[in-house]
Design a protein around this motif. Structure first.
Motif, PDB file in Angstrom:
ATOM      1  N   CYS A  20      24.155  -4.030  34.862  1.00  0.00           N
ATOM      2  CA  CYS A  20      22.929  -4.925  35.265  1.00  0.00           C
ATOM      3  C   CYS A  20      22.783  -4.943  36.611  1.00  0.00           C
ATOM      4  O   CYS A  20      23.618  -5.179  37.295  1.00  0.00           O
ATOM      5  N   CYS A  23      23.372  -8.943  37.748  1.00  0.00           N
ATOM      6  CA  CYS A  23      24.606  -9.699  37.768  1.00  0.00           C
ATOM      7  C   CYS A  23      25.652  -8.656  37.797  1.00  0.00           C
ATOM      8  O   CYS A  23      26.886  -9.091  37.651  1.00  0.00           O
ATOM      9  N   CYS A  56      20.444  -6.812  32.229  1.00  0.00           N
ATOM     10  CA  CYS A  56      20.606  -7.260  30.969  1.00  0.00           C
ATOM     11  C   CYS A  56      19.516  -8.210  30.451  1.00  0.00           C
ATOM     12  O   CYS A  56      18.705  -8.923  31.334  1.00  0.00           O
ATOM     13  N   ARG A  58      19.351 -11.486  29.779  1.00  0.00           N
ATOM     14  CA  ARG A  58      19.556 -12.734  30.542  1.00  0.00           C
ATOM     15  C   ARG A  58      18.669 -12.716  31.891  1.00  0.00           C
ATOM     16  O   ARG A  58      17.753 -13.522  31.896  1.00  0.00           O
ATOM     17  N   CYS A  59      19.091 -11.652  32.752  1.00  0.00           N
ATOM     18  CA  CYS A  59      18.663 -11.539  33.799  1.00  0.00           C
ATOM     19  C   CYS A  59      17.039 -11.218  34.132  1.00  0.00           C
ATOM     20  O   CYS A  59      16.371 -11.648  34.702  1.00  0.00           O
TER      21      CYS A  59
HETATM   22 ZN   LIG Z   1      22.336  -9.502  34.396  1.00  0.00          ZN
END
Ligand SMILES: [Zn+2]
Length: 128
Positions: A20, A23, A56, A58-59
């Motif tokens: 990612c 992150c 990802c 989430r990000c």
């Molecule tokens: Zn991420």
């Protein structure tokens, strides 16, 4: 040549590594991979591989339409490990692709502002 979403994800991971951008987590198993637009589509960013990075889920969701350099700084504040060099390379590559292909009148000033902001952060970030 138009690539579908899975092919663009594979190509972005091949170009940048399977992590990612925001992150640094490896995009395997429970960390669901997505592609996202560096220059958001709402800002005129094209759906080109040059404007896409692996992130990802989430990000990707947390970023929303936040500008990439602003989001990079937010990731650092959150204690994540954003890949500043990758962001610099992708922004520079997108600028080169636009220069070659033309068009993208809305994305250009946005991208230029992001590149300037990234350069102000230091020489290591400029994708050179
Ligand atoms: Zn991420």
């Amino acid at each position: 040549m138009a690539l579908d979403r899975a092919a663009r994800l594979a190509a972005a991971a091949e170009r940048d590594g399977p992590t990612c951008i925001w992150c640094g987590r490896e995009l395997t198993g429970p960390v669901a991979p997505t592609t996202e637009h560096v220059v958001p589509r709402v800002k005129g960013g094209p759906s080109w591989l040059e404007n896409e990075v692996a992130a990802c889920r989430r990000c990707n969701a947390a970023r929303g339409h936040t500008a990439p350099v602003e989001w990079l700084e937010e990731c650092t504040r959150r204690g994540w490990c954003p890949d500043e060099a990758r962001l610099g390379r992708v922004l520079a590559g997108l600028a080169a692709a636009i220069a070659e292909r033309g068009g993208q009148r809305r994305a250009r000033p946005y991208l230029d502002a992001q590149l300037r902001r990234l350069r102000r952060r230091g020489p290591a970030a400029a994708g050179a």
